[in-house]
Design an enzyme around this catalytic site. Structure first.
Site, PDB file in Angstrom:
ATOM      1  N   ASP A  51      39.442  45.450  43.907  1.00  0.00           N
ATOM      2  CA  ASP A  51      39.135  46.105  45.185  1.00  0.00           C
ATOM      3  C   ASP A  51      40.211  47.149  45.497  1.00  0.00           C
ATOM      4  O   ASP A  51      40.119  47.871  46.490  1.00  0.00           O
ATOM      5  CB  ASP A  51      38.945  45.094  46.324  1.00  0.00           C
ATOM      6  CG  ASP A  51      40.140  44.185  46.536  1.00  0.00           C
ATOM      7  OD1 ASP A  51      41.159  44.356  45.833  1.00  0.00           O
ATOM      8  OD2 ASP A  51      40.060  43.296  47.409  1.00  0.00           O
ATOM      9  N   SER A  52      41.209  47.276  44.602  1.00  0.00           N
ATOM     10  CA  SER A  52      42.147  48.402  44.676  1.00  0.00           C
ATOM     11  C   SER A  52      41.397  49.724  44.481  1.00  0.00           C
ATOM     12  O   SER A  52      41.958  50.799  44.722  1.00  0.00           O
ATOM     13  CB  SER A  52      43.252  48.263  43.625  1.00  0.00           C
ATOM     14  OG  SER A  52      42.712  47.978  42.362  1.00  0.00           O
ATOM     15  N   ASP A  90      36.324  41.888  41.723  1.00  0.00           N
ATOM     16  CA  ASP A  90      36.823  41.347  42.992  1.00  0.00           C
ATOM     17  C   ASP A  90      35.689  41.131  43.984  1.00  0.00           C
ATOM     18  O   ASP A  90      34.850  42.023  44.183  1.00  0.00           O
ATOM     19  CB  ASP A  90      37.826  42.332  43.624  1.00  0.00           C
ATOM     20  CG  ASP A  90      39.265  41.954  43.326  1.00  0.00           C
ATOM     21  OD1 ASP A  90      39.545  40.755  43.145  1.00  0.00           O
ATOM     22  OD2 ASP A  90      40.108  42.865  43.279  1.00  0.00           O
ATOM     23  N   LYS A 120      36.612  37.483  41.081  1.00  0.00           N
ATOM     24  CA  LYS A 120      37.961  37.080  41.508  1.00  0.00           C
ATOM     25  C   LYS A 120      37.968  36.954  43.023  1.00  0.00           C
ATOM     26  O   LYS A 120      37.386  37.785  43.720  1.00  0.00           O
ATOM     27  CB  LYS A 120      39.007  38.096  41.046  1.00  0.00           C
ATOM     28  CG  LYS A 120      40.429  37.763  41.541  1.00  0.00           C
ATOM     29  CD  LYS A 120      41.505  38.529  40.781  1.00  0.00           C
ATOM     30  CE  LYS A 120      41.769  39.929  41.243  1.00  0.00           C
ATOM     31  NZ  LYS A 120      42.158  40.080  42.666  1.00  0.00           N
ATOM     32  N   GLU A 122      40.492  36.097  46.460  1.00  0.00           N
ATOM     33  CA  GLU A 122      41.818  35.882  47.052  1.00  0.00           C
ATOM     34  C   GLU A 122      41.747  34.695  48.004  1.00  0.00           C
ATOM     35  O   GLU A 122      40.936  34.703  48.942  1.00  0.00           O
ATOM     36  CB  GLU A 122      42.248  37.135  47.835  1.00  0.00           C
ATOM     37  CG  GLU A 122      42.525  38.333  46.954  1.00  0.00           C
ATOM     38  CD  GLU A 122      42.993  39.564  47.742  1.00  0.00           C
ATOM     39  OE1 GLU A 122      43.324  39.443  48.934  1.00  0.00           O
ATOM     40  OE2 GLU A 122      43.007  40.650  47.136  1.00  0.00           O
ATOM     41  N   GLU A 189      50.345  37.196  42.579  1.00  0.00           N
ATOM     42  CA  GLU A 189      50.848  38.538  42.895  1.00  0.00           C
ATOM     43  C   GLU A 189      52.125  38.460  43.729  1.00  0.00           C
ATOM     44  O   GLU A 189      52.186  37.786  44.756  1.00  0.00           O
ATOM     45  CB  GLU A 189      49.765  39.327  43.660  1.00  0.00           C
ATOM     46  CG  GLU A 189      50.221  40.739  44.006  1.00  0.00           C
ATOM     47  CD  GLU A 189      49.095  41.679  44.426  1.00  0.00           C
ATOM     48  OE1 GLU A 189      47.906  41.307  44.314  1.00  0.00           O
ATOM     49  OE2 GLU A 189      49.406  42.802  44.846  1.00  0.00           O
TER      50      GLU A 189
HETATM   51  O1  KIV Z   1      42.480  44.856  43.214  1.00  0.00           O
HETATM   52  C1  KIV Z   1      43.371  44.781  42.352  1.00  0.00           C
HETATM   53  O2  KIV Z   1      43.710  45.763  41.682  1.00  0.00           O
HETATM   54  C2  KIV Z   1      44.024  43.494  42.154  1.00  0.00           C
HETATM   55  C3  KIV Z   1      45.224  43.460  41.252  1.00  0.00           C
HETATM   56  C4  KIV Z   1      46.397  44.005  41.980  1.00  0.00           C
HETATM   57  C5  KIV Z   1      45.468  42.111  40.699  1.00  0.00           C
HETATM   58  O3  KIV Z   1      43.634  42.516  42.708  1.00  0.00           O
END
Ligand code: KIV
Length: 271
Positions: A51-52, A90, A120, A122, A189
């Site tokens: 989600d970056s 994500d 993934k 969080e 992280e």
């Molecule tokens: O969204 C992302 O890029 C991440 C990484 C920083 C692990 O979750």
């Protein structure tokens, strides 16, 4: 030929076997077809559709604004380029917190519409019902603990996490809970290296670190950061492997100057 190059497609089993034999796992983010193809052909084990994308693709200050439809679009592009790597996507902010039925629906949409290999999420104990329900639906889940950028408004800063005993103990408990719930792997992280090493040695699933030292089972970075496309972001944990901002600027300025001078196109470049 090494075991690494013989692997046709990285799966949850391949990743578990890598942890068991002590082979480190490489992971990098990607958000589009072309970069995913390059990263895949370079031999990366895992590609994360992070989600970056909200930051590096859309220019937002946080990861919160990205929507389910947007992450699915990025995931579809990446999956077309990734033939060998394990592709993880994500779950965007707000999709897991809303209750397990909605969380399962969102995870199913990601898997069905993109063809990715896992999602993934969080969070730990607070989201465990949703995580269990998604895993019960046959979807592999990678956990994510430590600094969780979707919770940035609660933290108020991107500082190191789990640096006191209470938060470190909660992180260990959450990691054990996620493994017990059936998560296939875990991202840690920005936490102290000693804590990350302790977690990786207690868990049987692969633990991938970002800003979590070298005692874990693999490393992940954001592609734009490690290739030096982002000039302004330089946390201590980041190693830059290229300086593409400067390489690209030089190429772009060369092109502009050739257009302005009339040098481009020349006869060989014309019909
Ligand atoms: O969204 C992302 O890029 C991440 C990484 C920083 C692990 O979750």
């Amino acid at each position: 030929m090494s075991v690494h190059s013989e692997i046709k497609k990285v799966t949850t089993k391949v990743l578990a076997d890598m942890k068991a034999r002590g082979e480190k796992i490489s992971m990098l983010t990607a958000y589009d077809y072309s970069m995913a193809s390059v990263i895949d052909q370079a031999g990366m084990d895992i590609i994360l559709v992070g989600d970056s994308a909200s930051n590096v693709m859309a220019g937002n200050a946080t990861t919160l604004p990205i929507t389910l439809d947007q992450i699915i679009y990025h995931a579809q592009c990446v999956v077309r380029g990734a033939k060998r790597a394990f592709v993880v996507v994500d779950m965007p902010f707000g999709t897991t917190e809303v209750g397990k039925e909605e969380a399962v629906k969102s995870a199913v949409r990601i898997m069905k519409e993109s063809g990715a290999d896992a999602v993934k999420i969080e969070g730990g104990e607070e989201l465990i019902d949703s995580i269990r329900a998604i895993i019960a639906g046959g979807i592999p889940v990678m956990g994510h603990l430590g600094l969780m950028p979707q919770s940035i408004n609660q933290y108020g800063s991107f500082a190191l996490r789990a640096n006191d005993d209470a938060e470190a103990q909660k992180l260990i408990n959450d990691a054990l809970l996620l493994e017990k719930a059936g998560c296939c792997s875990l991202v840690l992280e920005k936490i102290p290296a000693a804590l990350a090493k302790k977690v990786a040695s207690q868990l049987h699933i692969p633990v991938i670190g970002i800003g979590a030292g070298n005692g874990v089972d693999g490393q992940v970075l954001v592609m734009h950061d490690m290739l030096g496309i982002n000039k302004g972001f330089s946390p201590k944990f980041l190693r830059r492997y290229a300086n593409l901002f400067d390489v690209m600027t030089e190429a772009l300025q060369h092109y502009i100057s050739d257009v302005k001078s009339g040098d481009f196109p020349n006869e060989n470049e014309s019909y």
